[in-house]
Design a protein around this motif. Sequence first.
Motif, PDB file in Angstrom:
ATOM      1  N   LEU A   1      26.334 -18.046  19.119  1.00  0.00           N
ATOM      2  CA  LEU A   1      25.594 -19.145  18.501  1.00  0.00           C
ATOM      3  C   LEU A   1      24.943 -20.080  19.512  1.00  0.00           C
TER       4      LEU A   1
ATOM      5  N   ARG B   1      25.050 -25.496  16.821  1.00  0.00           N
ATOM      6  CA  ARG B   1      24.956 -24.610  15.654  1.00  0.00           C
ATOM      7  C   ARG B   1      26.323 -24.391  15.009  1.00  0.00           C
TER       8      ARG B   1
ATOM      9  N   MET C   1      28.086 -21.911  11.853  1.00  0.00           N
ATOM     10  CA  MET C   1      27.923 -20.796  10.920  1.00  0.00           C
ATOM     11  C   MET C   1      29.132 -20.758   9.996  1.00  0.00           C
TER      12      MET C   1
ATOM     13  N   PHE D   1      23.797 -20.969   8.104  1.00  0.00           N
ATOM     14  CA  PHE D   1      23.598 -21.612   9.400  1.00  0.00           C
ATOM     15  C   PHE D   1      23.156 -23.059   9.226  1.00  0.00           C
TER      16      PHE D   1
END
Length: 378
Positions: A210, A302, A304, A374
């Motif tokens: 990521l 980021r 997820m 995301f």
Amino acid sequence: MNRLIILYTWVCFVVSVPVVRADGRPRSAKPTITKTPYGELEGKKIYEYTLTNANGMQVKVINYGATITDIITPDKDGKLASVVLGFDSLKVYTGRMNALMGAVVGRVANRITNKRFTIDGQEYVLSGNIHGGAKGFNKRIWDIEEVPGNKEVALKVTYFSPDGEEGYPGNLKVTITYTLTNNNELKLDYKATTDKATPLILTNHTYFNLSGSKDDKVLDTELSIASDKFLEAKPGPMPTGKLLDVKGTPFDFTSPRKIGERILDTAKQLTQVNGYDLTFALRNQSGKLAKIATAYEPLSGREMQVYTTEPGLVFYTGNHLNPGVIGRGGKASTKNAAFCLETQHYPDSPNIPQFPNSIVRPGETFSSQTVYKFSVRK
């Protein structure tokens, strides 16, 4: 005079609103699907399809192995970058060094003891004991249909697996729909039917990093998994059929922990596979969609989130990636360069009666969904 002042103020307000995103496309742009030639294999054309949503996020798929070749998402600064490992050419995807990058795995993902199983008193012998056999779904050419839309775009990929392929019984039709939404969700919807009872364990083998190339390792990525138990495994790794508590072990991700925090622990199921490569029994065993994992990468911001209807999750830390595997942009892969979160039924389920059922029978429709969502933390 007052009218002029009001009009001037209104015009200034309108033009001050950003009208483009970080990738230069208008914010009002509809999601799109594009298709480009990617090569030829077995006399068939291979194409790479690109799904792009209104935020500029992209998902790329080729019809060889129904493989996700790339996922491009924004970081906390709005900069787009790839968050998965992949290759630059079809030649590498079809080569022996490809560790199932982004591919669909089946008929039965993961392991089957002694490459055999029995259904209704009939024993079946397979071409191999791992990932569907010598030529599993990851090495097959799939049909792809584009599904356009205003709020989401999708690809419907299908494969017909004939009776006896790799030793499995039944003519099996598999359909997977990859959907990219404007909420930056990648949805994977699996469906399958058969005319003979057959085991079926499908998953996707995408390798995530990521950071968007900001970190060559994923050891600082924070991970949480909604699971209190994991499958005991002997060397292979092959499940014994026992479920063990995660509490007090390096497999406890019930609260967020860095992947690398305990990866060098001397626990047997770490040392025998050189890192994390195990199946978690998820808390959610209802067959309904639920959030089961969250990964956060601090350099990029980021996050997820993973949702699934499946009972199990395989967590793998790229233990066998090596510099001989040359990835996208000529960059060499290294151990722990990425992690996999593979949603699926438990390995070797056809041979372990106490595991959740993995046999699909005539008249039934196998159905499963996994979602990767995301976002960013500022």
